[in-house]
Design an enzyme around this catalytic site. Sequence first.
Site, PDB file in Angstrom:
ATOM      1  N   ASN A   1       0.865  -1.182   0.000  1.00 32.32           N
ATOM      2  CA  ASN A   1       0.000   0.000   0.000  1.00 32.32           C
ATOM      3  C   ASN A   1       0.900   1.231   0.000  1.00 32.32           C
ATOM      4  OD1 ASN A   1      -1.810   2.040   0.517  1.00 32.32           O
ATOM      5  ND2 ASN A   1      -2.305   1.375   2.608  1.00 32.32           N
ATOM      6  N   TRP A   2       1.025   1.819  -1.164  1.00 32.16           N
ATOM      7  CA  TRP A   2       1.963   2.946  -1.299  1.00 32.16           C
ATOM      8  C   TRP A   2       1.423   4.231  -0.685  1.00 32.16           C
ATOM      9  CZ3 TRP A   2       4.493   2.951  -6.867  1.00 32.16           C
ATOM     10  CH2 TRP A   2       5.095   1.695  -7.089  1.00 32.16           C
ATOM     11  N   LYS A   3       0.134   4.266  -0.377  1.00 33.15           N
ATOM     12  CA  LYS A   3      -0.504   5.476   0.168  1.00 33.15           C
ATOM     13  C   LYS A   3      -0.250   6.659  -0.781  1.00 33.15           C
ATOM     14  CE  LYS A   3      -0.157   3.385   4.663  1.00 33.15           C
ATOM     15  NZ  LYS A   3      -0.215   3.543   6.124  1.00 33.15           N
TER      16      LYS A   3
ATOM     17  N   SER B   1       3.195  -1.801  10.434  1.00 29.93           N
ATOM     18  CA  SER B   1       4.632  -1.846  10.697  1.00 29.93           C
ATOM     19  C   SER B   1       5.273  -3.195  10.346  1.00 29.93           C
ATOM     20  CB  SER B   1       4.936  -1.461  12.152  1.00 29.93           C
ATOM     21  OG  SER B   1       4.532  -0.123  12.406  1.00 29.93           O
TER      22      SER B   1
ATOM     23  N   GLU C   1      -5.549  -4.671  10.563  1.00 27.33           N
ATOM     24  CA  GLU C   1      -4.545  -3.633  10.804  1.00 27.33           C
ATOM     25  C   GLU C   1      -4.904  -2.861  12.069  1.00 27.33           C
ATOM     26  OE1 GLU C   1      -2.429  -2.597   6.784  1.00 27.33           O
ATOM     27  OE2 GLU C   1      -4.095  -1.223   7.137  1.00 27.33           O
TER      28      GLU C   1
ATOM     29  N   GLY D   1       2.775  -1.075   4.271  1.00 24.64           N
ATOM     30  CA  GLY D   1       2.816   0.344   3.920  1.00 24.64           C
ATOM     31  C   GLY D   1       4.244   0.795   3.655  1.00 24.64           C
ATOM     32  N   GLY D   2       4.860   1.400   4.649  1.00 24.03           N
ATOM     33  CA  GLY D   2       6.189   1.999   4.502  1.00 24.03           C
ATOM     34  C   GLY D   2       7.213   1.107   3.821  1.00 24.03           C
TER      35      GLY D   2
ATOM     36  N   GLY E   1       2.282   2.477  10.714  1.00 18.43           N
ATOM     37  CA  GLY E   1       3.249   3.557  10.533  1.00 18.43           C
ATOM     38  C   GLY E   1       3.936   3.998  11.814  1.00 18.43           C
TER      39      GLY E   1
ATOM     40  N   HIS F   1      -9.640   1.248   4.438  1.00 20.31           N
ATOM     41  CA  HIS F   1      -8.404   1.456   5.198  1.00 20.31           C
ATOM     42  C   HIS F   1      -8.685   2.431   6.352  1.00 20.31           C
ATOM     43  CE1 HIS F   1      -4.361   2.696   6.261  1.00 20.31           C
ATOM     44  NE2 HIS F   1      -3.944   1.582   5.683  1.00 20.31           N
TER      45      HIS F   1
ATOM     46  N   GLU G   1      -7.131   4.865   7.427  1.00 18.63           N
ATOM     47  CA  GLU G   1      -6.913   6.279   7.090  1.00 18.63           C
ATOM     48  C   GLU G   1      -8.112   6.843   6.333  1.00 18.63           C
ATOM     49  OE1 GLU G   1      -3.071   5.669   5.272  1.00 18.63           O
ATOM     50  OE2 GLU G   1      -2.264   5.168   7.243  1.00 18.63           O
TER      51      GLU G   1
END
Length: 252
Positions: free
Chosen positions: A9-11, A213, A166, A234-235, A172, A94, A96
């Site tokens: 997930n590149w956001k 994470s 999640e 993600g990251g 994150g 998600h 967010e």
Amino acid sequence: MRRPLVAGNWKMNKTAAQAVALVNELMPGLKGISDVERVVCPPFTSLPSVHDLLKNTEIGLGAQNMHFKASGAYTGEVSPEMVKEFCQYVILGHSERRQYFAETDATVNEKVKAALAMGLTPIVCVGETEKEYDAGETKAVVTRQILAGFAGIAAADAEKIVVAYEPIWAIGTGKAATAEGANAVLKDSIRPAMSQLWGEAAAQSIRILYGGSVSAANAAEYFKQPDIDGALVGGASLKPADFVTIVTAAKK
Ligand code: PGA
């Protein structure tokens, strides 16, 4: 047997040109891995060019959101058919999106139905806040998210759904859930809620990912757990070597 799946997930990261560069870096490492479904989810603006790059590879492409309506006066939104033109997957609900863009279990439900009708594989996110975790409400929260988010979906369609657990406090933050703790939520809360909707056989056949994470260093711990079928990353999905390491670790 549930086939492992790892999605990046590149956001809101990478321009279209940067996305092409990142996928070019990822491809050699990802191409060689068998038995793991691997998916990248860049922003909408990169989908056409990344779609062209991934043609004739086994690397899947996903969007990070979509609207549930087919078309119309919804300024700024993207329809299921528009996503389907380039993607096989779509991340829905998600945290967010729920936190910053007012998504609810009801809108997630509409989106899951629209994705399934369009032949997209929805990756549906659930998870509790830190406050809910501290209050011991994890089971109640994820159960509500599953029952409401998947209301009215038939068992035959349900098998196409992927769920990502999640915990919001782990996203994150570098504060990942323990592998045992995450597995317990899948086993004791998420699969039982799915079983309530669709029966035990369906609940056992649906893939559930862990997200929050996940890193090249900790991924293997999660994949050792019996109920964790992969990861939503993600990251670390923005770092080519790390993402390849995570996908490789998911192989059973
Ligand atoms: P993270 O994000 O891996 O950066 O914690 C995961 C996600 O939000 O899907």
